[in-house]
Design a protein around this motif. Structure first.
Motif, short mmCIF file in Angstrom:
data_model
loop_
_atom_site.label_atom_id
_atom_site.label_comp_id
_atom_site.label_asym_id
_atom_site.label_seq_id
_atom_site.Cartn_x
_atom_site.Cartn_y
_atom_site.Cartn_z
N ALA A 276 7.27 -4.82 -2.01
CA ALA A 276 8.45 -5.49 -2.53
C ALA A 276 8.07 -6.89 -3.01
O ALA A 276 7.04 -7.43 -2.61
CB ALA A 276 9.52 -5.58 -1.44
N PRO A 277 8.89 -7.51 -3.86
CA PRO A 277 8.58 -8.86 -4.34
C PRO A 277 8.43 -9.89 -3.23
O PRO A 277 7.79 -10.92 -3.43
CB PRO A 277 9.76 -9.20 -5.25
CG PRO A 277 10.25 -7.86 -5.74
CD PRO A 277 10.05 -6.94 -4.56
N ASP A 278 8.99 -9.62 -2.05
CA ASP A 278 8.86 -10.56 -0.93
C ASP A 278 7.64 -10.26 -0.06
O ASP A 278 7.44 -10.89 0.98
CB ASP A 278 10.13 -10.59 -0.08
CG ASP A 278 10.44 -9.24 0.57
OD1 ASP A 278 9.62 -8.31 0.47
OD2 ASP A 278 11.53 -9.12 1.17
N GLY A 279 6.82 -9.28 -0.46
CA GLY A 279 5.60 -8.99 0.27
C GLY A 279 5.69 -7.89 1.30
O GLY A 279 4.70 -7.55 1.94
N ARG A 280 6.87 -7.29 1.45
CA ARG A 280 7.01 -6.18 2.40
C ARG A 280 6.36 -4.91 1.83
O ARG A 280 6.55 -4.58 0.67
CB ARG A 280 8.48 -5.89 2.69
CG ARG A 280 9.19 -6.92 3.55
CD ARG A 280 10.67 -6.57 3.71
NE ARG A 280 11.38 -6.61 2.44
CZ ARG A 280 11.97 -5.57 1.88
NH1 ARG A 280 11.95 -4.38 2.49
NH2 ARG A 280 12.60 -5.69 0.72
N LEU A 281 5.61 -4.20 2.67
CA LEU A 281 5.02 -2.93 2.26
C LEU A 281 6.11 -1.87 2.27
O LEU A 281 6.73 -1.61 3.31
CB LEU A 281 3.89 -2.54 3.21
CG LEU A 281 3.20 -1.20 2.94
CD1 LEU A 281 2.56 -1.18 1.55
CD2 LEU A 281 2.17 -0.89 4.02
N LEU A 282 6.34 -1.24 1.12
CA LEU A 282 7.41 -0.26 0.98
C LEU A 282 6.94 1.18 1.08
O LEU A 282 7.66 2.04 1.59
CB LEU A 282 8.13 -0.45 -0.36
CG LEU A 282 8.81 -1.80 -0.59
CD1 LEU A 282 9.41 -1.85 -1.99
CD2 LEU A 282 9.89 -2.06 0.45
N ALA A 283 5.74 1.46 0.56
CA ALA A 283 5.30 2.85 0.52
C ALA A 283 3.79 2.92 0.36
O ALA A 283 3.16 2.00 -0.18
CB ALA A 283 5.98 3.59 -0.63
N GLU A 284 3.21 4.03 0.82
CA GLU A 284 1.81 4.35 0.60
C GLU A 284 1.71 5.79 0.10
O GLU A 284 2.48 6.65 0.53
CB GLU A 284 0.99 4.21 1.89
CG GLU A 284 0.82 2.80 2.37
CD GLU A 284 -0.20 2.70 3.50
OE1 GLU A 284 -0.92 1.69 3.55
OE2 GLU A 284 -0.26 3.64 4.32
N HIS A 285 0.75 6.02 -0.80
CA HIS A 285 0.56 7.36 -1.34
C HIS A 285 -0.94 7.68 -1.31
O HIS A 285 -1.74 6.92 -1.87
CB HIS A 285 1.06 7.43 -2.79
CG HIS A 285 2.51 7.07 -2.95
ND1 HIS A 285 3.53 7.99 -2.81
CD2 HIS A 285 3.10 5.88 -3.22
CE1 HIS A 285 4.69 7.39 -3.00
NE2 HIS A 285 4.46 6.10 -3.25
N PRO A 286 -1.33 8.77 -0.67
CA PRO A 286 -2.75 9.13 -0.62
C PRO A 286 -3.26 9.56 -1.99
O PRO A 286 -2.53 10.15 -2.79
CB PRO A 286 -2.79 10.29 0.38
CG PRO A 286 -1.41 10.87 0.34
CD PRO A 286 -0.49 9.72 0.08
N VAL A 287 -4.53 9.25 -2.25
CA VAL A 287 -5.21 9.61 -3.49
C VAL A 287 -6.36 10.54 -3.14
O VAL A 287 -7.05 10.33 -2.15
CB VAL A 287 -5.74 8.34 -4.20
CG1 VAL A 287 -6.48 8.70 -5.49
CG2 VAL A 287 -4.61 7.36 -4.49
N PRO A 288 -6.61 11.58 -3.95
CA PRO A 288 -7.71 12.51 -3.65
C PRO A 288 -9.08 11.93 -4.00
O PRO A 288 -9.94 12.60 -4.55
CB PRO A 288 -7.39 13.73 -4.53
CG PRO A 288 -6.03 13.54 -5.06
CD PRO A 288 -5.78 12.07 -5.06
N ALA A 289 -9.28 10.67 -3.68
CA ALA A 289 -10.56 9.98 -3.86
C ALA A 289 -10.58 8.83 -2.87
O ALA A 289 -9.55 8.19 -2.62
CB ALA A 289 -10.72 9.46 -5.28
N ARG A 290 -11.74 8.56 -2.32
CA ARG A 290 -11.85 7.47 -1.35
C ARG A 290 -11.69 6.12 -2.02
O ARG A 290 -11.25 5.15 -1.39
CB ARG A 290 -13.23 7.55 -0.66
CG ARG A 290 -13.46 6.51 0.42
CD ARG A 290 -12.58 6.73 1.62
NE ARG A 290 -12.88 5.80 2.69
CZ ARG A 290 -12.05 5.55 3.70
NH1 ARG A 290 -10.90 6.18 3.78
NH2 ARG A 290 -12.39 4.71 4.65
N CYS A 291 -12.04 6.05 -3.31
CA CYS A 291 -12.06 4.75 -3.99
C CYS A 291 -11.20 4.73 -5.25
O CYS A 291 -11.72 4.70 -6.38
CB CYS A 291 -13.50 4.36 -4.33
SG CYS A 291 -14.54 4.07 -2.89
#
Length: 293
Positions: free
Chosen positions: A222-237
């Motif tokens: 969020a614009p205030d720095g709160r973590l809203l979501a995470e999404h896994p990626v099929p790559a480590r990097c």
């Protein structure tokens, strides 16, 4: 919805995806592979232009073509991706420095940072380029990354990847001045998770999306720095995100396979590919570099 492979390209170090709204095409670079890629999702067409040196970042250019950051400096490219004119030299020691992440600001300037390749001296910088030349905005960095702007253009985001930090500045689109540096987010590494903020983009709600290199995921703040979501990626990097597609409602993610272990590539065989997923909140159209600004 999970991220899936949009283009099975296996880039060495895919970076800097940029969506061209006019051409409905995605451009991205392969830094160590020394290439500029053009991908048209609707047709599946994919073209590659080989570069004479590492190309770290690109921005769309007013009237067609690109501005690009290389090891040697900033260059103009024609619409086919061929180099035309060098705008500015890389002022650092080019044996250990190259341009890395960059983005065009709301007025048409280009902001681009460098990487201190030994990552031991804090010799990298974030620069602004306009018709006045190259100007330093931030120094003492290891890997300049994550340049993005709020929807109104008055907030600049910027990360220093190896220090696990994302910063926020007050930005003046009229002058290109960046002031009032404050901490936006700091990631906490662990023995099993070295995910750190790499390339980024901002959506229409002003939320900051970042790819976590060696973290196997992307995050939305969020614009205030709160973590809203995470999404896994099929790559480590994963390396950088951008918004594209119809209505800018597709999130694209580049990734890397250069220097990764055989075990990691066995677990994530599509490392280096371009991934995508639909999003509810659209992104923002990319600004275009204006040499007259």
């Amino acid at each position: 919805m999970p991220l899936t492979v949009a283009l099975d390209v296996r880039a060495q170090l895919g970076e800097c995806p940029v969506w061209d709204v006019d051409g409905q095409a995605l451009f991205f670079v392969d830094i160590t592979g020394r290439a500029l890629h053009r991908f048209h999702p609707a047709s599946g067409a994919h073209a590659v232009v080989t570069m004479p040196e590492e190309i770290g970042c690109i921005g769309l250019r007013k009237g067609g073509g690109f501005i690009a950051g290389f090891r040697s400096g900033l260059w103009l490219l024609d619409p086919e991706g061929r180099r035309e004119t060098r705008l500015a030299d890389n002022p650092e020691d080019q044996r250990a420095s190259r341009f890395n992440d960059g983005r065009v600001d709301p007025a048409g300037r280009f902001l681009a940072g460098t990487i201190d390749e030994p990552k031991d001296g804090g010799r990298a910088h974030l620069y602004r380029y306009d018709r006045r030349g190259l100007a330093e905005l931030a120094g003492g960095l290891l890997t300049s990354n994550g340049v993005a702007f709020s929807p109104d253009g008055r907030t600049l985001y910027h990360s220093d990847t190896p220090t696990f930090t994302i910063w926020r500045y007050a930005y003046d689109p009229a002058t290109g001045a960046a002031t009032d540096k404050t901490l936006f987010a700091r990631l906490q590494p662990s023995e099993t998770d070295r995910g750190r903020p790499d390339g980024a983009a901002v959506d229409a709600q002003g939320c900051y999306w970042t790819a976590l290199f060696e973290g196997g995921r992307i995050q939305r703040y969020a614009p205030d720095g709160r973590l809203l979501a995470e999404h896994p990626v099929p790559a480590r990097c994963p390396t950088m995100v951008c918004f594209g597609g119809a209505g800018l409602r597709t999130l694209y993610v580049t990734s890397a396979r250069h220097g990764r272990s055989e075990a990691e590539l066995g677990a994530f065989p599509q490392s280096g590919s371009l991934f995508s997923m639909p999003v509810d909140v659209p992104g923002l159209p990319e600004n275009r570099f204006d040499p007259s600004v």
